[in-house]
Write an enzyme that holds these catalytic residues in place. Sequence first.
Site, PDB file in Angstrom:
ATOM      1  N   LYS A 155     -14.215  -0.218  -3.920  1.00 49.89           N
ATOM      2  CA  LYS A 155     -15.322   0.179  -3.044  1.00 49.89           C
ATOM      3  C   LYS A 155     -16.424   0.859  -3.858  1.00 49.89           C
ATOM      4  CE  LYS A 155     -12.387   1.007   0.951  1.00 49.89           C
ATOM      5  NZ  LYS A 155     -11.850   2.003   1.855  1.00 49.89           N
ATOM      6  N   HIS A 166       7.687 -26.911  -0.627  1.00 46.62           N
ATOM      7  CA  HIS A 166       7.062 -28.060  -1.283  1.00 46.62           C
ATOM      8  C   HIS A 166       5.908 -27.634  -2.185  1.00 46.62           C
ATOM      9  CE1 HIS A 166       9.345 -30.969   1.227  1.00 46.62           C
ATOM     10  NE2 HIS A 166       9.473 -29.865   1.938  1.00 46.62           N
ATOM     11  N   GLU A 218       0.825  -1.210   0.000  1.00 48.01           N
ATOM     12  CA  GLU A 218       0.000   0.000   0.000  1.00 48.01           C
ATOM     13  C   GLU A 218       0.860   1.262   0.000  1.00 48.01           C
ATOM     14  OE1 GLU A 218      -4.181  -0.778   2.024  1.00 48.01           O
ATOM     15  OE2 GLU A 218      -3.098   0.743   3.120  1.00 48.01           O
TER      16      GLU A 218
END
Length: 442
Positions: A419, A305, A284
Amino acid sequence: MVKINLGGCSSFVKDAEFKNYTLKALAAFDELQGEKGLGNDFLGWKTLPVDTPESLIKDCEAVRDDWKARGVDLVVVIGIGGSYLGARCAIEALSHQFLPAKDAPRVVFAGNNLSEDYLAELMDLAGMSNTACVVISKSGTTTEPAVAFRVVKEYIENTYGKQEASARIVAITDAVKGALKTLSAQEGYRTFVVPDNVGGRYSVLTPVGILPIVLAGFDIRAMLKGAADEREEVIRRSEDNPALLYAAMRNLLYSELGKKVEILVNFDPKFQYLGEWWKQLYGESEGKDLKGIFPASVNFTTDLHSMGQFIQEGDRVMFETTVKVEKARRSVVIGSDPQNLDQLNYLAGSHVEHCNQMAQLGTKLAHIDGGVPQIELSVEKIDEYNLGAIFYFFEFACGISAYLLGINPFNQPGVEAYKKNMFALLRKPGYEKQTEEILKRI
Ligand code: PA5
């Protein structure tokens, strides 16, 4: 305290090139310390380790003691992003991974997703527990925590009554404005303040992190001391300052060698959420203006793995930063087996941590051979003191690094885009025009 080892980068970078980036990092350091750079109204985090008043800690302890007296054994901490990741990182690192705490409530997190099943299952737990809630939102309007809080608040009020609910809900929000502030005043909730000059992802050492950490039974004074000692180390204007060296090297690898991905590596599952907290801090802060190193994280040896193949031989776009823990706090020794079917007797008498250290060294060398530069950061052990140091180290280094990159580390304009679409799709009042437009696209 955080130590840095850049030996794993030496075969990739030239000394003169690194010197050049160290000088650039010094200029960025000056910008951060001069407090005149981009986003300089969000620098309150810099002095939190030394500014945090004892009275704030005592107020948090008063909540802890009050809830203990009420028999609270479950605290739901509601928040998202910077209003959640620091506390979660600390609590996951410090808690026993399998057993409940002896003298503290269980702390669980909500409001960091919109999964109905997650919330329903959390309410199953609340129904079996003596529940209280900390709701954290600086703006007071973020959808995810607001939705969870509506559900948890209703449950607490219905279960314990409205008056008791006001003692079982604590809000951490803006000092004067926002829906949560208004509601808290109306309902008589205790409140704590997210300082105006501290952004969410830098807020772990404000009440946003302090209260949940205290409620979970951990030593916040030791964490602040670790952060304060680390601060002393990283505010030195010196070419051996570890935060400056980290910022310099990661920018060199990005800008000169095209290493666009940084993988934060841990070799202890207790640090899984350190990766989550760090990704928000760096992602951010730096991912703007079409620039930035993409922050990723892996948990080794587990992910050796799964992701190991790509890191060893896939597209050479990444470098790794390993957070190494020098000492395990517990002891488990591998025993001898007369049959030795698993052929592990050569390890009989060894500590498991010895195997872990050798796995780290082996991985580092293999990944260097595979063209992946290695930055190594180390702390002595996982405890409150060292976590405080890690938090401060990464925050300060992030400020230097973003300024070096020419980015404002303290804003996050890009997080609004989803948003707006979500509100339009949910038909939030005031978004009618956007709803009409977005429906044409789907
Ligand atoms: O770093 C940030 O600013 C964000 O991650 C916010 O913390 C997050 O969006 C939550 O915001 P708020 O605390 O206003 O609910």
